[in-house]
Design a protein around this motif. Structure first.
Motif, PDB file in Angstrom:
ATOM      1  N   PRO A  46       0.828  -1.212   0.000  1.00  0.00           N
ATOM      2  CA  PRO A  46       0.000   0.000   0.000  1.00  0.00           C
ATOM      3  C   PRO A  46       0.862   1.263   0.000  1.00  0.00           C
ATOM      4  O   PRO A  46       2.000   1.247   0.475  1.00  0.00           O
ATOM      5  CB  PRO A  46      -0.811  -0.118   1.296  1.00  0.00           C
ATOM      6  CG  PRO A  46      -0.086  -1.105   2.144  1.00  0.00           C
ATOM      7  CD  PRO A  46       0.725  -1.979   1.225  1.00  0.00           C
ATOM      8  N   ALA A  47       0.303   2.354  -0.537  1.00  0.00           N
ATOM      9  CA  ALA A  47       0.937   3.677  -0.550  1.00  0.00           C
ATOM     10  C   ALA A  47       2.333   3.672  -1.166  1.00  0.00           C
ATOM     11  O   ALA A  47       3.215   4.406  -0.752  1.00  0.00           O
ATOM     12  CB  ALA A  47       0.974   4.263   0.865  1.00  0.00           C
ATOM     13  N   THR A  48       2.532   2.828  -2.172  1.00  0.00           N
ATOM     14  CA  THR A  48       3.838   2.695  -2.828  1.00  0.00           C
ATOM     15  C   THR A  48       3.701   2.983  -4.319  1.00  0.00           C
ATOM     16  O   THR A  48       2.751   2.528  -4.951  1.00  0.00           O
ATOM     17  CB  THR A  48       4.391   1.266  -2.611  1.00  0.00           C
ATOM     18  OG1 THR A  48       4.453   1.013  -1.211  1.00  0.00           O
ATOM     19  CG2 THR A  48       5.761   1.092  -3.224  1.00  0.00           C
ATOM     20  N   ARG A  49       4.642   3.737  -4.869  1.00  0.00           N
ATOM     21  CA  ARG A  49       4.704   3.986  -6.307  1.00  0.00           C
ATOM     22  C   ARG A  49       5.470   2.840  -6.967  1.00  0.00           C
ATOM     23  O   ARG A  49       6.367   2.251  -6.369  1.00  0.00           O
ATOM     24  CB  ARG A  49       5.428   5.302  -6.623  1.00  0.00           C
ATOM     25  CG  ARG A  49       4.621   6.521  -6.367  1.00  0.00           C
ATOM     26  CD  ARG A  49       5.334   7.805  -6.793  1.00  0.00           C
ATOM     27  NE  ARG A  49       6.673   7.888  -6.262  1.00  0.00           N
ATOM     28  CZ  ARG A  49       7.781   8.011  -6.988  1.00  0.00           C
ATOM     29  NH1 ARG A  49       7.720   8.078  -8.290  1.00  0.00           N
ATOM     30  NH2 ARG A  49       8.955   8.091  -6.416  1.00  0.00           N
ATOM     31  N   TYR A  50       5.137   2.580  -8.217  1.00  0.00           N
ATOM     32  CA  TYR A  50       5.798   1.523  -8.990  1.00  0.00           C
ATOM     33  C   TYR A  50       6.194   2.075 -10.347  1.00  0.00           C
ATOM     34  O   TYR A  50       5.655   3.080 -10.807  1.00  0.00           O
ATOM     35  CB  TYR A  50       4.857   0.316  -9.158  1.00  0.00           C
ATOM     36  CG  TYR A  50       4.669  -0.433  -7.870  1.00  0.00           C
ATOM     37  CD1 TYR A  50       5.470  -1.530  -7.573  1.00  0.00           C
ATOM     38  CD2 TYR A  50       3.734  -0.033  -6.926  1.00  0.00           C
ATOM     39  CE1 TYR A  50       5.324  -2.208  -6.377  1.00  0.00           C
ATOM     40  CE2 TYR A  50       3.583  -0.705  -5.729  1.00  0.00           C
ATOM     41  CZ  TYR A  50       4.387  -1.784  -5.465  1.00  0.00           C
ATOM     42  OH  TYR A  50       4.257  -2.445  -4.284  1.00  0.00           O
ATOM     43  N   ARG A  51       7.136   1.420 -10.980  1.00  0.00           N
ATOM     44  CA  ARG A  51       7.563   1.775 -12.331  1.00  0.00           C
ATOM     45  C   ARG A  51       7.510   0.514 -13.192  1.00  0.00           C
ATOM     46  O   ARG A  51       8.055  -0.521 -12.829  1.00  0.00           O
ATOM     47  CB  ARG A  51       8.973   2.335 -12.324  1.00  0.00           C
ATOM     48  CG  ARG A  51       9.488   2.694 -13.724  1.00  0.00           C
ATOM     49  CD  ARG A  51      10.771   3.494 -13.660  1.00  0.00           C
ATOM     50  NE  ARG A  51      10.475   4.785 -13.029  1.00  0.00           N
ATOM     51  CZ  ARG A  51      11.297   5.405 -12.188  1.00  0.00           C
ATOM     52  NH1 ARG A  51      12.461   4.889 -11.877  1.00  0.00           N
ATOM     53  NH2 ARG A  51      10.951   6.569 -11.668  1.00  0.00           N
ATOM     54  N   LEU A  52       6.865   0.649 -14.350  1.00  0.00           N
ATOM     55  CA  LEU A  52       6.845  -0.424 -15.341  1.00  0.00           C
ATOM     56  C   LEU A  52       7.788  -0.030 -16.459  1.00  0.00           C
ATOM     57  O   LEU A  52       7.732   1.098 -16.962  1.00  0.00           O
ATOM     58  CB  LEU A  52       5.434  -0.608 -15.914  1.00  0.00           C
ATOM     59  CG  LEU A  52       5.334  -1.581 -17.091  1.00  0.00           C
ATOM     60  CD1 LEU A  52       5.547  -3.017 -16.610  1.00  0.00           C
ATOM     61  CD2 LEU A  52       4.003  -1.447 -17.798  1.00  0.00           C
ATOM     62  N   SER A  53       8.676  -0.945 -16.826  1.00  0.00           N
ATOM     63  CA  SER A  53       9.536  -0.714 -17.985  1.00  0.00           C
ATOM     64  C   SER A  53       9.530  -1.976 -18.831  1.00  0.00           C
ATOM     65  O   SER A  53       9.385  -3.092 -18.315  1.00  0.00           O
ATOM     66  CB  SER A  53      10.953  -0.331 -17.568  1.00  0.00           C
ATOM     67  OG  SER A  53      11.546  -1.375 -16.851  1.00  0.00           O
ATOM     68  N   LEU A  54       9.671  -1.793 -20.129  1.00  0.00           N
ATOM     69  CA  LEU A  54       9.708  -2.928 -21.048  1.00  0.00           C
ATOM     70  C   LEU A  54      10.363  -2.502 -22.343  1.00  0.00           C
ATOM     71  O   LEU A  54      10.460  -1.317 -22.647  1.00  0.00           O
ATOM     72  CB  LEU A  54       8.297  -3.481 -21.300  1.00  0.00           C
ATOM     73  CG  LEU A  54       7.271  -2.539 -21.923  1.00  0.00           C
ATOM     74  CD1 LEU A  54       7.245  -2.659 -23.442  1.00  0.00           C
ATOM     75  CD2 LEU A  54       5.896  -2.849 -21.364  1.00  0.00           C
ATOM     76  N   VAL A 142       9.346   2.109  -6.530  1.00  0.00           N
ATOM     77  CA  VAL A 142      10.243   3.259  -6.683  1.00  0.00           C
ATOM     78  C   VAL A 142      10.063   4.294  -5.578  1.00  0.00           C
ATOM     79  O   VAL A 142      10.616   5.385  -5.672  1.00  0.00           O
ATOM     80  CB  VAL A 142      10.106   3.924  -8.073  1.00  0.00           C
ATOM     81  CG1 VAL A 142      10.643   3.016  -9.155  1.00  0.00           C
ATOM     82  CG2 VAL A 142       8.680   4.352  -8.353  1.00  0.00           C
ATOM     83  N   GLY A 143       9.308   3.984  -4.540  1.00  0.00           N
ATOM     84  CA  GLY A 143       9.169   4.921  -3.426  1.00  0.00           C
ATOM     85  C   GLY A 143       7.741   5.059  -2.959  1.00  0.00           C
ATOM     86  O   GLY A 143       6.838   4.343  -3.405  1.00  0.00           O
ATOM     87  N   ALA A 144       7.543   6.015  -2.068  1.00  0.00           N
ATOM     88  CA  ALA A 144       6.212   6.293  -1.524  1.00  0.00           C
ATOM     89  C   ALA A 144       5.374   7.034  -2.557  1.00  0.00           C
ATOM     90  O   ALA A 144       5.903   7.744  -3.412  1.00  0.00           O
ATOM     91  CB  ALA A 144       6.326   7.118  -0.247  1.00  0.00           C
ATOM     92  N   GLN A 145       4.054   6.870  -2.472  1.00  0.00           N
ATOM     93  CA  GLN A 145       3.165   7.584  -3.388  1.00  0.00           C
ATOM     94  C   GLN A 145       3.322   9.086  -3.203  1.00  0.00           C
ATOM     95  O   GLN A 145       3.504   9.575  -2.092  1.00  0.00           O
ATOM     96  CB  GLN A 145       1.717   7.163  -3.165  1.00  0.00           C
ATOM     97  CG  GLN A 145       1.448   5.780  -3.706  1.00  0.00           C
ATOM     98  CD  GLN A 145      -0.005   5.373  -3.578  1.00  0.00           C
ATOM     99  OE1 GLN A 145      -0.743   5.914  -2.783  1.00  0.00           O
ATOM    100  NE2 GLN A 145      -0.385   4.387  -4.362  1.00  0.00           N
ATOM    101  N   THR A 146       3.237   9.808  -4.305  1.00  0.00           N
ATOM    102  CA  THR A 146       3.441  11.252  -4.283  1.00  0.00           C
ATOM    103  C   THR A 146       2.165  12.018  -3.964  1.00  0.00           C
ATOM    104  O   THR A 146       2.222  13.157  -3.554  1.00  0.00           O
ATOM    105  CB  THR A 146       3.986  11.728  -5.636  1.00  0.00           C
ATOM    106  OG1 THR A 146       3.099  11.270  -6.667  1.00  0.00           O
ATOM    107  CG2 THR A 146       5.372  11.168  -5.874  1.00  0.00           C
ATOM    108  N   ARG A 147       1.027  11.408  -4.185  1.00  0.00           N
ATOM    109  CA  ARG A 147      -0.246  12.055  -3.869  1.00  0.00           C
ATOM    110  C   ARG A 147      -1.278  10.966  -3.611  1.00  0.00           C
ATOM    111  O   ARG A 147      -1.151   9.852  -4.092  1.00  0.00           O
ATOM    112  CB  ARG A 147      -0.706  12.968  -4.993  1.00  0.00           C
ATOM    113  CG  ARG A 147      -0.910  12.234  -6.295  1.00  0.00           C
ATOM    114  CD  ARG A 147      -1.339  13.169  -7.415  1.00  0.00           C
ATOM    115  NE  ARG A 147      -1.366  12.474  -8.672  1.00  0.00           N
ATOM    116  CZ  ARG A 147      -2.281  11.580  -9.032  1.00  0.00           C
ATOM    117  NH1 ARG A 147      -3.271  11.277  -8.238  1.00  0.00           N
ATOM    118  NH2 ARG A 147      -2.225  10.988 -10.206  1.00  0.00           N
TER     119      ARG A 147
END
Length: 163
Positions: A46-54, A142-147
């Motif tokens: 919860p409350a975590t940002r993610y990054r998708l790359s491909l 990639v870190g905590a959610q920004t908003r």
């Protein structure tokens, strides 16, 4: 012939070959619904940002990638099921003239009422015949959610008596 396969090139030397997802689209499929390859459900924090790359390479088909978020809730029979509550579309792109292209998008998976507990990556392809390949598909924190999403107009869901 329409096909979706994990392609493993023949080994050359001591290094094992890289494998990738390959799709082949016929004219009929490309002009209609296309093909899709879906990941399994991926548990997230919860409350975590993610990054998708491909990486992808296309001889004609357009790629359109979606990341969908789900919460687990009981259905009408009480059995736990996944309910889609979040969706992020990656900008589409088409033919790459034989070159691998990198796609990267940041995700802030959330819903104003329910927790987003699972993500799924859906790789859609259509609008062009031929082959398309996907490689190095990575979803990472990639870190905590920004908003945080807030909507005062949405009430919490009503609970059924006895549940």
């Amino acid at each position: 012939t329409d096909q979706v396969v994990i392609y493993r090139p023949p080994e050359r030397g001591d290094t094992p070959p890289d494998q990738f997802l390959a799709m082949n689209l016929s004219r009929q499929t490309a002009d209609n619904n296309g093909l899709v390859a879906r990941s399994t459900f991926i548990p997230i924090k919860p409350a975590t940002r993610y990054r998708l790359s491909l990486l992808y390479r296309s001889e004609g088909p357009t790629q359109r990638v979606f990341v969908k978020g789900f919460t687990r809730v009981p259905d009408v029979t009480g059995k736990m099921t996944e309910r889609e509550i979040y969706r992020r579309q990656v900008p589409p792109s088409g033919k790459t003239d034989g070159e691998w292209q990198e796609v990267t998008v940041d995700l802030n998976p959330q819903h104003s009422t329910f927790p987003v507990q699972l993500l799924r990556v859906d790789l859609y392809t259509y609008l062009g015949t031929g082959q398309i390949w996907f490689d190095d598909i990575i979803l990472k924190e990639v870190g905590a959610q920004t908003r945080m999403a807030r909507d005062e107009a949405i009430d919490k869901p009503v609970k059924r008596p006895g549940k």
